[in-house]
Design a protein around this motif. Structure first.
Motif, PDB file in Angstrom:
ATOM      1  N   GLU A  66      12.946  23.223 -28.206  1.00  0.00           N
ATOM      2  CA  GLU A  66      11.802  22.655 -28.919  1.00  0.00           C
ATOM      3  C   GLU A  66      12.168  21.286 -29.496  1.00  0.00           C
ATOM      4  OE1 GLU A  66      10.844  25.540 -31.844  1.00  0.00           O
ATOM      5  OE2 GLU A  66      10.079  27.019 -30.411  1.00  0.00           O
ATOM      6  N   CYS A  68      14.313  19.210 -28.325  1.00  0.00           N
ATOM      7  CA  CYS A  68      14.388  18.251 -27.219  1.00  0.00           C
ATOM      8  C   CYS A  68      13.027  17.627 -26.950  1.00  0.00           C
ATOM      9  CB  CYS A  68      14.916  18.946 -25.957  1.00  0.00           C
ATOM     10  SG  CYS A  68      15.051  17.870 -24.509  1.00  0.00           S
ATOM     11  N   SER A  69      11.981  18.452 -26.984  1.00  0.00           N
ATOM     12  CA  SER A  69      10.630  17.938 -26.754  1.00  0.00           C
ATOM     13  C   SER A  69      10.241  16.933 -27.831  1.00  0.00           C
ATOM     14  CB  SER A  69       9.630  19.100 -26.727  1.00  0.00           C
ATOM     15  OG  SER A  69       9.926  19.984 -25.657  1.00  0.00           O
ATOM     16  N   ARG A  72      12.196  13.677 -27.255  1.00  0.00           N
ATOM     17  CA  ARG A  72      11.685  12.931 -26.107  1.00  0.00           C
ATOM     18  C   ARG A  72      10.507  12.031 -26.459  1.00  0.00           C
ATOM     19  NH1 ARG A  72      15.218  11.828 -23.710  1.00  0.00           N
ATOM     20  NH2 ARG A  72      16.362  13.034 -22.183  1.00  0.00           N
ATOM     21  N   SER A  73       9.826  12.302 -27.563  1.00  0.00           N
ATOM     22  CA  SER A  73       8.719  11.436 -27.981  1.00  0.00           C
ATOM     23  C   SER A  73       9.229  10.149 -28.632  1.00  0.00           C
ATOM     24  CB  SER A  73       7.792  12.174 -28.953  1.00  0.00           C
ATOM     25  OG  SER A  73       8.451  12.475 -30.164  1.00  0.00           O
ATOM     26  N   VAL A  97      12.588  20.954 -19.963  1.00  0.00           N
ATOM     27  CA  VAL A  97      12.025  20.343 -21.179  1.00  0.00           C
ATOM     28  C   VAL A  97      12.525  18.917 -21.404  1.00  0.00           C
ATOM     29  CG1 VAL A  97      11.685  22.561 -22.321  1.00  0.00           C
ATOM     30  CG2 VAL A  97      13.830  21.319 -22.681  1.00  0.00           C
ATOM     31  N   GLY A  98      13.352  18.415 -20.490  1.00  0.00           N
ATOM     32  CA  GLY A  98      13.784  17.026 -20.602  1.00  0.00           C
ATOM     33  C   GLY A  98      15.270  16.807 -20.698  1.00  0.00           C
ATOM     34  N   THR A 163       9.771  12.217 -18.060  1.00  0.00           N
ATOM     35  CA  THR A 163      11.006  12.255 -18.843  1.00  0.00           C
ATOM     36  C   THR A 163      11.992  11.250 -18.260  1.00  0.00           C
ATOM     37  OG1 THR A 163      12.065  13.946 -17.473  1.00  0.00           O
ATOM     38  CG2 THR A 163      10.635  14.718 -19.257  1.00  0.00           C
TER      39      THR A 163
END
Length: 238
Positions: A66, A68-69, A72-73, A97-98, A163
């Motif tokens: 979670e 990681c998501s 990534r933003s 998830v990236g 990603t």
């Protein structure tokens, strides 16, 4: 020679953070930051530009997947997961998830260094090879336009967010249209290291994610096609 890449270590076990930091410093990495929870990690990523993040899956305040998501933003920096779980499900989830790589505990810290250097080596190859395109330069092939600076692929007028690893893989395919590559070749050229156990699943997972984003029917792809027993080929849509 001192290495200037900025690395963020995220783990709630101080012993692991210290082990990794000491090992990295022995390998001449001088810009190393540490976090022990998700909240601190998000704050650090928002305020600093890191070249690579090592992220533990099990943190006290949030699951690493979670986190990681969220990360990534704010950044497209490569992320290497470390986890006590060696299940294929968790490995594939981390990549989906990236994440860019996944290492299981207990690990040899020198293996972590080797994975880090493989990622940095690949990035330097892109920057120095005579045919390399600037990281933030658009690449247009057929009806596809890759916009690395916006972390986006444009297919006709549809904008598709990507990603960091998806951008790397798309950049590779757009540079090499209508050529066949095995999973091992793709792993070596995109991930920047010698093929490892499980590289076929790693490559397949990332290609599957890209297909879901841009193929009309991902189960019957027409752009990134699989030649059974041979490899993959990128066919630009005209």
């Amino acid at each position: 020679m001192l290495k200037n890449e900025k690395i963020l270590l995220v783990d709630d076990e101080i012993g692991i953070l210290t082990l990794l930091e000491v090992t990295l410093k022995k390998e001449h990495y001088t810009h190393i930051s540490r976090c022990t929870n998700a909240k601190q990690t998000v704050e650090m990523v928002r305020s600093h530009n890191y070249d690579l993040i090592i992220l533990d899956v099990m943190l006290p305040d949030m699951n690493g997947f979670e986190l990681c998501s969220l990360v990534r933003s704010h950044t497209n920096a490569p992320i290497i997961f470390i986890s006590a779980s060696s299940s294929d499900f968790d490995k594939l989830k981390g990549l989906s998830v990236g994440g860019d790589d996944y290492i299981t505990k207990p690990f040899n810290p020198l293996e972590v260094v080797a994975r880090i250097e493989a990622i940095f080596r690949r990035q330097k190859i892109y920057q120095t090879q005579s045919y390399a395109i600037q990281e933030n330069q658009e690449i247009r092939v057929g009806r596809l336009t890759l916009k690395p600076s916006d972390a986006m692929l444009v297919f006709d007028e549809q904008k598709i967010e990507c990603t960091a690893k998806e951008l790397d893989l798309l950049r590779f395919f757009l540079r090499n249209p209508n050529r066949i590559y095995t999973s091992s070749q793709i792993y070596e050229l995109v991930w920047g290291g010698e093929p490892l156990y499980g590289e076929e699943k790693t490559v397949a997972m990332h290609i599957s994610k890209i297909r879901k984003k841009m193929e009309i029917n991902p189960k019957s792809p027409e752009i990134i096609i699989n030649l059974k027993g041979i490899g993959y080929k990128f066919v630009p849509p005209q």
